[in-house]
Structures are given as structure tokens and as C-alpha cells.
Design a protein around this motif. Sequence first.
Motif, PDB file in Angstrom:
ATOM      1  N   ALA A  14      46.980  74.192  -0.583  1.00 29.82           N
ATOM      2  CA  ALA A  14      47.302  73.351   0.576  1.00 29.82           C
ATOM      3  C   ALA A  14      46.050  72.682   1.126  1.00 29.82           C
ATOM      4  O   ALA A  14      46.063  71.488   1.464  1.00 29.82           O
ATOM      5  N   ARG A  36      52.443  72.481  -1.106  1.00 26.69           N
ATOM      6  CA  ARG A  36      52.731  71.094  -0.738  1.00 26.69           C
ATOM      7  C   ARG A  36      53.512  71.037   0.580  1.00 26.69           C
ATOM      8  O   ARG A  36      53.284  70.167   1.424  1.00 26.69           O
ATOM      9  N   ARG A  37      54.436  71.986   0.783  1.00 22.21           N
ATOM     10  CA  ARG A  37      55.194  72.036   2.032  1.00 22.21           C
ATOM     11  C   ARG A  37      54.287  72.382   3.208  1.00 22.21           C
ATOM     12  O   ARG A  37      54.383  71.765   4.278  1.00 22.21           O
ATOM     13  N   VAL A  38      53.383  73.355   3.020  1.00 21.98           N
ATOM     14  CA  VAL A  38      52.451  73.742   4.076  1.00 21.98           C
ATOM     15  C   VAL A  38      51.549  72.568   4.441  1.00 21.98           C
ATOM     16  O   VAL A  38      51.304  72.289   5.617  1.00 21.98           O
ATOM     17  N   SER A  74      50.807  77.878   7.576  1.00 25.27           N
ATOM     18  CA  SER A  74      50.335  76.702   8.304  1.00 25.27           C
ATOM     19  C   SER A  74      49.437  77.074   9.479  1.00 25.27           C
ATOM     20  O   SER A  74      48.579  76.292   9.873  1.00 25.27           O
ATOM     21  N   ALA A 119      52.179  69.382   4.076  1.00 24.14           N
ATOM     22  CA  ALA A 119      52.964  68.347   4.761  1.00 24.14           C
ATOM     23  C   ALA A 119      53.246  68.746   6.206  1.00 24.14           C
ATOM     24  O   ALA A 119      53.210  67.913   7.111  1.00 24.14           O
ATOM     25  N   THR A 120      53.507  70.050   6.424  1.00 26.84           N
ATOM     26  CA  THR A 120      53.777  70.533   7.778  1.00 26.84           C
ATOM     27  C   THR A 120      52.547  70.394   8.658  1.00 26.84           C
ATOM     28  O   THR A 120      52.624  69.965   9.815  1.00 26.84           O
ATOM     29  N   LEU A 173      54.722  74.405  -4.898  1.00 23.92           N
ATOM     30  CA  LEU A 173      55.683  73.765  -4.012  1.00 23.92           C
ATOM     31  C   LEU A 173      55.485  74.211  -2.567  1.00 23.92           C
ATOM     32  O   LEU A 173      55.560  73.409  -1.631  1.00 23.92           O
ATOM     33  N   GLU A 174      55.214  75.505  -2.391  1.00 22.61           N
ATOM     34  CA  GLU A 174      54.970  76.016  -1.040  1.00 22.61           C
ATOM     35  C   GLU A 174      53.708  75.406  -0.453  1.00 22.61           C
ATOM     36  O   GLU A 174      53.663  75.058   0.736  1.00 22.61           O
TER      37      GLU A 174
END
Length: 307
Positions: free
Chosen positions: A130, A38-40, A291, A42-43, A35-36
Motif C-alpha cells: 500500500a 490496493r484497497r487500503v 489504513s 485507495a482508502t 488486492l487488499e
Amino acid sequence: MAVSTRLIDEHKAVRSAGLQQAALDLAEAMPRLALEARRVAATALHGLHGRRRAGQGENFWQFRHFAPGEAAANVDWRRSARGDELYVREHEWDAAQTLWLWVDRSVSMNLASNLAQTSKLERALVLCLAFADLLVQGGERVGLIGLARPTSQRAIIEKFALALMAAAPPAAAERGGLPERIALGPRSEAILIGDFLDEPEVTGGTIAALAARGARGHLLVVADPIEETFPFAGRTELIDPETGAKFQAPRAQDIRQAYEARLAAHRDALRAITHRYGWSMTLHRTDKPASQAVLALHPLLQQGEGI
């Protein structure tokens, strides 16, 4: 001799139990890390662009306006007939390139000081997943060295997470902090993520093997802030997580300068090795957002050349 043999057997048993627990911990943490990742991804995606571009290939990429002076044969008359503008059909550049990822899962990667956001291992796994997600979204084929064949599937994070969990038994973890020495294809590119604390010549031997057929690559060095700043003072016991060896420093501040000099020399040697093979090296600290590492390394992938 009997006592020594018993102590060695006890050490192996403790190490094996520790590695088995590490595998269980990784399996428990992987959904959160996915999940982390995927967030990275997307950011970072907002400031990045894929590496797809026009060129010689079979797959349609985009239409563009006809430029004065071009040959009339370039015009796509079917598309142009829809309006008053002339359009040219461009094809996607196709170099059959594959990107390979690798994560160091050795014991030293478990370090997570009170100055860090997470352990080096968890940060490396997040970065690996990521990058896989970003590269696939950019139209690339991505594989895990020694673990997963190249793919462009959208569910790349789940696929690689499963492969990494399956590769965490003691036998795999004991191989150390470098990938298998195999020659990657000439149109391949590798991203190796780890702390690279082995002797530089050992790392250099691995890079030489991977690059033997012309593959390019990048070292993403993950470091805990205490490894960079050595914030110790007074009587301090330092323990090697790989061997269990201990070093007693009566006044840790007295060896800080020598430590910093040795670390700088180690990093300089790694940079020299990567430069020799046309690879790059990027440092990322675990007290910084993940990121930042993605944004720092991705332009090197777009350039198609090391630094």
C-alpha cells in the motif's frame, strides 16, 4: 552424540519443511494481499497528499497566478496570453530522493491470534504494498531493500509482490528479522515494517548501518494484540516460534506485570535508538485497520523529519 546429532538433523528438516510451506502459503495469499493493499491505498488516498512541491528542478509542475512584486521575468507570457490573468510557470522540486521499503519475513511474523484481524506477516505485506502504491502515485521512486531497484512504475504492487514471493525460500527466511546492513544514500528514506523483537542493540546496529550516509527512516512496529495485552491466566505454555524453546507458567497472570514492564522497556529502547538517528517509530496492532498505520506514518514522510 549420535542421538543429539539425529535430533538436530530432525529439527533442521522440520524447520526447512515449514519454511517451504510458508513460501507456498505466501505465494497463494499474495494475490489477495495485493488486492487488499490496493484497497487500503485507495482508502487512505482521500486524506493524503503527495510530497511533490515547487522548487528548483527541470520538470514542469503547475501554473500559478502572478503575485504583485514578483519580477516580470517570472511571467509565462504564452500561458498568460490565453486570458486576462498573468501566470507563472512553476517547476517541481527535485531532490533525487528514493524511498526504500522492507518487510520482516521471520517466523515470529506468522503470529495471528484470535484477537487479530490477520497475521503480522500478512498485515506487514499489505502495508508495504500500500505504501509503495501511494508513494508512486505521489511521484516518488520506491525500492525494496535487497530485492528490487527503485522505480516509479504504476504497476508497483505487482512488481513488488513478485519480488517478495521470489525472496521467500528457506535461505532468505533464515536470515532473521532485520534487513541487510547496507548504507543507503544521503537522499534516501526507509520504511522498515516488522515486529522488531530482536535485542534493541541489534536493531540499533542495523539502523546505524542504514543511516551511515545520512538516510532517514521509520520503524513501523507490527504487533498482535496478545503481545500487547498478555491475556493469559492459569497454567500456560509459551513457545518461542524462532527457536522452539518452551516456558511453563503455572499461573500466567502472575508474570503479566513483569512481561508488560519488559515490553515497555524494549519499546523505550527502540524509541531512544530511532531518536538518536533522527528516525521515527510507529506502533500498529493487527486488530486495527491497516489504513490507520498508513494515515499515522504518511505525515512523517511529508514532514521530512523524524519524531
